[in-house]
Write a protein that holds these residues in place. Structure first.
Motif, PDB file in Angstrom:
ATOM      1  N   LYS A  74     -75.796  54.950 -49.711  1.00  0.00           N
ATOM      2  CA  LYS A  74     -75.521  54.024 -48.608  1.00  0.00           C
ATOM      3  C   LYS A  74     -76.667  53.045 -48.395  1.00  0.00           C
ATOM      4  CE  LYS A  74     -74.323  53.846 -43.686  1.00  0.00           C
ATOM      5  NZ  LYS A  74     -73.979  54.634 -42.473  1.00  0.00           N
ATOM      6  N   ILE A  75     -77.908  53.543 -48.505  1.00  0.00           N
ATOM      7  CA  ILE A  75     -79.053  52.676 -48.216  1.00  0.00           C
ATOM      8  C   ILE A  75     -79.725  52.155 -49.482  1.00  0.00           C
ATOM      9  CG2 ILE A  75     -79.484  53.906 -46.061  1.00  0.00           C
ATOM     10  CD1 ILE A  75     -81.961  55.150 -47.470  1.00  0.00           C
ATOM     11  N   ALA A  76     -79.280  52.628 -50.660  1.00  0.00           N
ATOM     12  CA  ALA A  76     -79.971  52.297 -51.909  1.00  0.00           C
ATOM     13  C   ALA A  76     -80.033  50.791 -52.199  1.00  0.00           C
ATOM     14  CB  ALA A  76     -79.341  53.046 -53.075  1.00  0.00           C
ATOM     15  N   PRO A  77     -78.933  50.016 -52.100  1.00  0.00           N
ATOM     16  CA  PRO A  77     -79.018  48.588 -52.449  1.00  0.00           C
ATOM     17  C   PRO A  77     -79.978  47.802 -51.547  1.00  0.00           C
ATOM     18  CG  PRO A  77     -76.736  49.324 -52.446  1.00  0.00           C
ATOM     19  CD  PRO A  77     -77.541  50.426 -51.824  1.00  0.00           C
ATOM     20  N   VAL A  78     -79.874  48.007 -50.234  1.00  0.00           N
ATOM     21  CA  VAL A  78     -80.753  47.294 -49.306  1.00  0.00           C
ATOM     22  C   VAL A  78     -82.199  47.742 -49.498  1.00  0.00           C
ATOM     23  CG1 VAL A  78     -81.301  46.904 -46.866  1.00  0.00           C
ATOM     24  CG2 VAL A  78     -78.913  46.952 -47.632  1.00  0.00           C
ATOM     25  N   GLY A  79     -82.388  49.033 -49.730  1.00  0.00           N
ATOM     26  CA  GLY A  79     -83.730  49.544 -49.970  1.00  0.00           C
ATOM     27  C   GLY A  79     -84.340  48.960 -51.220  1.00  0.00           C
ATOM     28  N   PHE A  80     -83.543  48.824 -52.277  1.00  0.00           N
ATOM     29  CA  PHE A  80     -84.054  48.266 -53.532  1.00  0.00           C
ATOM     30  C   PHE A  80     -84.509  46.821 -53.340  1.00  0.00           C
ATOM     31  CE2 PHE A  80     -83.897  46.166 -57.595  1.00  0.00           C
ATOM     32  CZ  PHE A  80     -84.364  47.124 -58.489  1.00  0.00           C
ATOM     33  N   LYS A 133     -78.481  53.926 -35.099  1.00  0.00           N
ATOM     34  CA  LYS A 133     -79.179  52.863 -34.381  1.00  0.00           C
ATOM     35  C   LYS A 133     -80.294  52.261 -35.233  1.00  0.00           C
ATOM     36  CE  LYS A 133     -81.335  51.888 -29.899  1.00  0.00           C
ATOM     37  NZ  LYS A 133     -81.787  52.474 -28.613  1.00  0.00           N
ATOM     38  N   HIS A 134     -80.210  50.949 -35.457  1.00  0.00           N
ATOM     39  CA  HIS A 134     -81.238  50.199 -36.194  1.00  0.00           C
ATOM     40  C   HIS A 134     -81.462  50.743 -37.607  1.00  0.00           C
ATOM     41  CE1 HIS A 134     -81.990  48.306 -32.364  1.00  0.00           C
ATOM     42  NE2 HIS A 134     -82.538  49.396 -31.833  1.00  0.00           N
ATOM     43  N   LEU A 135     -80.417  51.284 -38.231  1.00  0.00           N
ATOM     44  CA  LEU A 135     -80.581  51.868 -39.564  1.00  0.00           C
ATOM     45  C   LEU A 135     -81.088  50.837 -40.556  1.00  0.00           C
ATOM     46  CD1 LEU A 135     -80.240  54.054 -41.728  1.00  0.00           C
ATOM     47  CD2 LEU A 135     -77.830  53.360 -41.931  1.00  0.00           C
ATOM     48  N   TRP A 136     -80.446  49.667 -40.615  1.00  0.00           N
ATOM     49  CA  TRP A 136     -80.803  48.687 -41.641  1.00  0.00           C
ATOM     50  C   TRP A 136     -82.158  48.056 -41.361  1.00  0.00           C
ATOM     51  CZ3 TRP A 136     -78.259  50.093 -45.428  1.00  0.00           C
ATOM     52  CH2 TRP A 136     -76.928  50.512 -45.304  1.00  0.00           C
ATOM     53  N   THR A 137     -82.515  47.931 -40.085  1.00  0.00           N
ATOM     54  CA  THR A 137     -83.850  47.426 -39.746  1.00  0.00           C
ATOM     55  C   THR A 137     -84.911  48.397 -40.239  1.00  0.00           C
ATOM     56  OG1 THR A 137     -83.001  46.325 -37.768  1.00  0.00           O
ATOM     57  CG2 THR A 137     -85.378  46.730 -37.860  1.00  0.00           C
ATOM     58  N   ARG A 138     -84.672  49.678 -40.055  1.00  0.00           N
ATOM     59  CA  ARG A 138     -85.614  50.696 -40.514  1.00  0.00           C
ATOM     60  C   ARG A 138     -85.753  50.662 -42.040  1.00  0.00           C
ATOM     61  NH1 ARG A 138     -84.424  56.127 -36.836  1.00  0.00           N
ATOM     62  NH2 ARG A 138     -83.728  55.053 -34.972  1.00  0.00           N
ATOM     63  N   VAL A 139     -84.615  50.554 -42.723  1.00  0.00           N
ATOM     64  CA  VAL A 139     -84.635  50.557 -44.188  1.00  0.00           C
ATOM     65  C   VAL A 139     -85.382  49.333 -44.722  1.00  0.00           C
ATOM     66  CG1 VAL A 139     -83.199  50.399 -46.262  1.00  0.00           C
ATOM     67  CG2 VAL A 139     -82.535  51.932 -44.395  1.00  0.00           C
ATOM     68  N   ILE A 140     -85.086  48.154 -44.164  1.00  0.00           N
ATOM     69  CA  ILE A 140     -85.711  46.915 -44.642  1.00  0.00           C
ATOM     70  C   ILE A 140     -87.212  46.917 -44.383  1.00  0.00           C
ATOM     71  CG2 ILE A 140     -85.847  44.420 -44.251  1.00  0.00           C
ATOM     72  CD1 ILE A 140     -82.794  44.497 -43.752  1.00  0.00           C
ATOM     73  N   LEU A 141     -87.606  47.316 -43.169  1.00  0.00           N
ATOM     74  CA  LEU A 141     -89.036  47.342 -42.852  1.00  0.00           C
ATOM     75  C   LEU A 141     -89.771  48.357 -43.720  1.00  0.00           C
ATOM     76  CD1 LEU A 141     -89.008  47.057 -38.943  1.00  0.00           C
ATOM     77  CD2 LEU A 141     -89.597  45.290 -40.619  1.00  0.00           C
ATOM     78  N   MET A 142     -89.126  49.491 -43.974  1.00  0.00           N
ATOM     79  CA  MET A 142     -89.722  50.504 -44.840  1.00  0.00           C
ATOM     80  C   MET A 142     -89.964  49.930 -46.235  1.00  0.00           C
ATOM     81  SD  MET A 142     -88.032  54.173 -45.886  1.00  0.00           S
ATOM     82  CE  MET A 142     -87.502  54.387 -44.181  1.00  0.00           C
ATOM     83  N   GLY A 143     -88.935  49.264 -46.773  1.00  0.00           N
ATOM     84  CA  GLY A 143     -89.067  48.686 -48.106  1.00  0.00           C
ATOM     85  C   GLY A 143     -90.124  47.602 -48.171  1.00  0.00           C
ATOM     86  N   LEU A 144     -90.154  46.724 -47.177  1.00  0.00           N
ATOM     87  CA  LEU A 144     -91.099  45.604 -47.194  1.00  0.00           C
ATOM     88  C   LEU A 144     -92.548  46.072 -47.035  1.00  0.00           C
ATOM     89  CD1 LEU A 144     -89.227  42.909 -45.061  1.00  0.00           C
ATOM     90  CD2 LEU A 144     -89.682  42.848 -47.516  1.00  0.00           C
ATOM     91  N   PHE A 145     -92.802  46.910 -46.042  1.00  0.00           N
ATOM     92  CA  PHE A 145     -94.187  47.283 -45.753  1.00  0.00           C
ATOM     93  C   PHE A 145     -94.761  48.231 -46.803  1.00  0.00           C
ATOM     94  CE2 PHE A 145     -93.138  45.746 -41.461  1.00  0.00           C
ATOM     95  CZ  PHE A 145     -94.267  44.987 -41.207  1.00  0.00           C
ATOM     96  N   ILE A 146     -94.024  49.295 -47.133  1.00  0.00           N
ATOM     97  CA  ILE A 146     -94.548  50.233 -48.127  1.00  0.00           C
ATOM     98  C   ILE A 146     -94.536  49.587 -49.507  1.00  0.00           C
ATOM     99  CG2 ILE A 146     -94.325  52.525 -49.148  1.00  0.00           C
ATOM    100  CD1 ILE A 146     -93.021  53.472 -46.598  1.00  0.00           C
TER     101      ILE A 146
END
Length: 254
Positions: A74-80, A133-146
């Motif tokens: 579910k989160i793999a494409p946005v995370g990538f 709640k805020h799932l995609w925001t969490r995923v995107i910020l995780m990918g960008l910062f880390i």
């Protein structure tokens, strides 16, 4: 630069162990990066060559986890995409820093990375549902910062992705370890693209290191799948201890 056969063998062993640790609990860069720096590779070359090897190693590890249906798709494409962008941004920043200053930055980032890992909270093995709640925001910020951290430096990135997904997205450790490979592959690939275009990737060394890293990743991936979350958690703690040992050696004994 000329590199002796002995150094290549030592680095291959280090990258094999790095791939094993990375597949099980993340943080293989805690082994590979100090090893390459201690063998005399310039910081930019160590980063560029290490990203080449770790990208291929992460790809094979991800493939094995995916075949066992452990990746949270579910989160793999946005995370990538977010981690790839973060890796490119971080490596572009690293390319702007001169070699001497980059070495000092690496010295600073090692204990910072260790501190974040040690104080990230208690790790449990329970599996939870993804937060709505805020799932995609969490995923995107995780990918960008880390991912950006991975591009600038790298050691501990896999551990950070696992810890973040475990604590922020409520994944069990085995699924977090599997899904973290999507993010880690993306950040490695984004960083490698920038380093390769900048001419700091040493492919003659990177190819044998990549093979060694793939072997270690495959062994570690199979162990993580068959043994379960408790061993993943223990290896995560071992990774943090390896970081502390490398710090003590690098800055007090070497």
């Amino acid at each position: 630069m000329e590199i002796s056969l002995g150094v290549v063998v030592i680095l291959c062993l280090a990258l094999c162990l790095s791939g094993f640790v990375d597949a099980v609990a993340g943080g293989g860069g805690l082994i590979s990066m100090p090893a390459m720096l201690l063998c005399g590779l310039p910081p930019h070359t160590a980063l560029g060559t290490g990203k080449f090897a770790s990208t291929l190693g992460s790809l094979t590890s991800l493939w094995t986890f995916a075949r066992n249906h452990l990746v949270v798709l579910k989160i793999a494409p946005v995370g990538f995409v977010s981690a790839f962008a973060g890796g490119m941004a971080g490596s572009a920043l690293a390319m702007l820093i001169d070699s001497a200053m980059l070495g000092k930055l690496l010295i600073f980032l090692l204990p910072v990375g260790m501190g974040i890992s040690l104080f990230s909270g208690k790790l449990v093995t329970a599996e939870g549902d993804l937060p709505e709640k805020h799932l995609w925001t969490r995923v995107i910020l995780m990918g960008l910062f880390i991912g950006s951290y991975d591009g600038v430096f790298g050691p501990g990135t896999g551990s950070f992705f696992i810890i973040a997904q475990h604590l922020v997205l409520r994944m069990g450790l085995v699924r977090a370890s599997a899904t973290a490979k999507v993010f880690n592959l993306a950040s490695n690939a984004g960083a490698f693209a920038v380093f390769a275009s900048g001419g700091v990737t040493l492919f003659s060394l990177g190819i044998p290191l990549a093979i060694a890293n793939i072997i270690g990743n495959q062994i570690g991936t199979r162990l993580a799948i068959h043994v379960g979350p408790r061993v993943v958690r223990n290896f995560l703690y071992i990774t943090l201890c390896l970081l502390l040992i490398s710090l003590i050696y690098r800055f007090f004994l070497a």
